[in-house]
Write a protein that holds these residues in place. Structure first.
Motif, PDB file in Angstrom:
ATOM      1  N   CYS A   1      41.484  42.985  36.171  1.00 34.16           N
ATOM      2  CA  CYS A   1      40.410  42.314  35.415  1.00 34.16           C
ATOM      3  C   CYS A   1      39.156  43.189  35.358  1.00 34.16           C
ATOM      4  CB  CYS A   1      40.075  40.960  36.046  1.00 34.16           C
ATOM      5  SG  CYS A   1      41.357  39.716  35.801  1.00 34.16           S
ATOM      6  N   ARG A   2      38.833  43.841  36.476  1.00 33.44           N
ATOM      7  CA  ARG A   2      37.649  44.708  36.499  1.00 33.44           C
ATOM      8  C   ARG A   2      37.809  45.851  35.502  1.00 33.44           C
ATOM      9  NH1 ARG A   2      35.784  46.703  42.147  1.00 33.44           N
ATOM     10  NH2 ARG A   2      34.951  44.598  42.178  1.00 33.44           N
TER      11      ARG A   2
ATOM     12  N   HIS B   1      31.389  30.482  42.356  1.00 30.91           N
ATOM     13  CA  HIS B   1      31.301  30.804  40.931  1.00 30.91           C
ATOM     14  C   HIS B   1      30.960  32.266  40.656  1.00 30.91           C
ATOM     15  CE1 HIS B   1      31.808  26.771  39.322  1.00 30.91           C
ATOM     16  NE2 HIS B   1      31.160  26.355  40.403  1.00 30.91           N
ATOM     17  N   THR B   2      30.998  33.111  41.690  1.00 37.70           N
ATOM     18  CA  THR B   2      30.674  34.517  41.466  1.00 37.70           C
ATOM     19  C   THR B   2      31.803  35.204  40.713  1.00 37.70           C
ATOM     20  OG1 THR B   2      31.625  35.159  43.579  1.00 37.70           O
ATOM     21  CG2 THR B   2      29.267  34.691  43.553  1.00 37.70           C
TER      22      THR B   2
ATOM     23  N   GLU C   1      30.285  44.250  44.338  1.00 38.89           N
ATOM     24  CA  GLU C   1      31.431  43.463  44.757  1.00 38.89           C
ATOM     25  C   GLU C   1      30.982  42.269  45.602  1.00 38.89           C
ATOM     26  OE1 GLU C   1      35.582  45.276  45.349  1.00 38.89           O
ATOM     27  OE2 GLU C   1      34.585  45.367  47.293  1.00 38.89           O
ATOM     28  N   PRO C   2      31.435  41.059  45.251  1.00 39.31           N
ATOM     29  CA  PRO C   2      31.033  39.875  46.027  1.00 39.31           C
ATOM     30  C   PRO C   2      31.661  39.863  47.413  1.00 39.31           C
ATOM     31  CG  PRO C   2      32.564  39.257  44.286  1.00 39.31           C
ATOM     32  CD  PRO C   2      32.268  40.717  44.110  1.00 39.31           C
TER      33      PRO C   2
ATOM     34  N   ALA D   1      35.923  40.603  51.811  1.00 42.53           N
ATOM     35  CA  ALA D   1      36.796  39.972  52.798  1.00 42.53           C
ATOM     36  C   ALA D   1      38.264  40.191  52.433  1.00 42.53           C
ATOM     37  CB  ALA D   1      36.480  38.482  52.893  1.00 42.53           C
ATOM     38  N   LEU D   2      38.583  40.109  51.151  1.00 40.76           N
ATOM     39  CA  LEU D   2      39.956  40.324  50.698  1.00 40.76           C
ATOM     40  C   LEU D   2      40.399  41.755  50.976  1.00 40.76           C
ATOM     41  CD1 LEU D   2      42.232  38.753  49.304  1.00 40.76           C
ATOM     42  CD2 LEU D   2      41.373  39.611  47.139  1.00 40.76           C
ATOM     43  N   ARG D   3      39.512  42.712  50.721  1.00 47.00           N
ATOM     44  CA  ARG D   3      39.839  44.118  51.024  1.00 47.00           C
ATOM     45  C   ARG D   3      40.080  44.311  52.522  1.00 47.00           C
ATOM     46  NH1 ARG D   3      39.411  47.695  47.032  1.00 47.00           N
ATOM     47  NH2 ARG D   3      38.093  47.195  45.259  1.00 47.00           N
ATOM     48  N   ALA D   4      39.262  43.650  53.334  1.00 47.12           N
ATOM     49  CA  ALA D   4      39.436  43.744  54.783  1.00 47.12           C
ATOM     50  C   ALA D   4      40.782  43.158  55.200  1.00 47.12           C
ATOM     51  CB  ALA D   4      38.295  43.025  55.496  1.00 47.12           C
TER      52      ALA D   4
END
Length: 194
Positions: free
Chosen positions: A88-89, A102-103, A110-111, A116-119
């Motif tokens: 998507c990016r 809603h970010t 990066e939100p 957290a997902l990358r971690a």
């Protein structure tokens, strides 16, 4: 003009779909049925194997918005979800997930949810590597062979060494035993020095 597209995953019955639409409405998204895509597949299905999601992602244009209720709609695990977000990016599509706020998940900077997902992806990769290494060490400690099974029996290996000792070339021995030159050379190199 920015368009809002909604992807509902695992909304297989009418009641579940209606609940999802109510959640979207409460979150402030007006649902246009022409821009609503639903897909019912097992949760473990990877994003690239979700035909409706892939079709929708191909149709989106820059500055369009993709809305999902949960992160699970974007993939079957953290790595898969991250891949969909990066897709998507790259397409410059805004990605919003009601489950995490809603970010824009695909936006810059990066939100926190994406960090957290990358971690999680890094942690998962580290854990898999450690489990694999520990499992391999346990098998070796038990005296078991690891890796591919040998293509030649111990008797064949001895006969190869005898043939080489008798003056036959590596190529001749390889042809005779139906193996590669590299295998014959490896057997010769592994043989104890006489």
């Amino acid at each position: 003009m920015e368009k809002v597209h909604i992807y509902l995953f695992d909304a297989h019955d009418a009641a579940k779909r209606e609940q999802a639409l109510i959640r979207l409405d409460k979150a402030g998204y007006m649902v246009t049925l022409a821009r609503l895509v639903t897909e019912h597949l097992p949760t473990y299905t990877q994003a690239r194997q979700r035909p409706e999601l892939q079709c929708l992602l191909r149709r989106l244009t820059p500055r369009d918005t993709l809305v999902v209720l949960e992160l699970a709609a974007l993939g079957c695990n953290a790595r898969d979800i991250l891949g969909t977000v990066m897709q998507c990016r790259k397409a410059e599509v805004l990605l919003r997930c009601i489950e995490v706020g809603h970010t824009d998940l695909a936006g810059r900077p990066e939100p926190a949810a994406m960090k957290a997902l990358r971690a999680l992806v890094r942690l998962d990769a580290t854990c898999r590597s450690l489990r694999s290494r520990d499992s391999l060490a346990a098998v070796r400690a038990a005296g078991k062979h690891t890796g591919r099974p040998p293509s030649l029996s111990e008797q064949q290996r001895e006969r190869i060494l005898q043939s080489l000792g008798g003056g036959q070339s590596v190529s001749e021995v390889a042809r005779r035993f139906g193996t590669s030159r590299q295998t014959v050379m490896r057997i010769r190199a592994d043989a104890p020095a006489a």
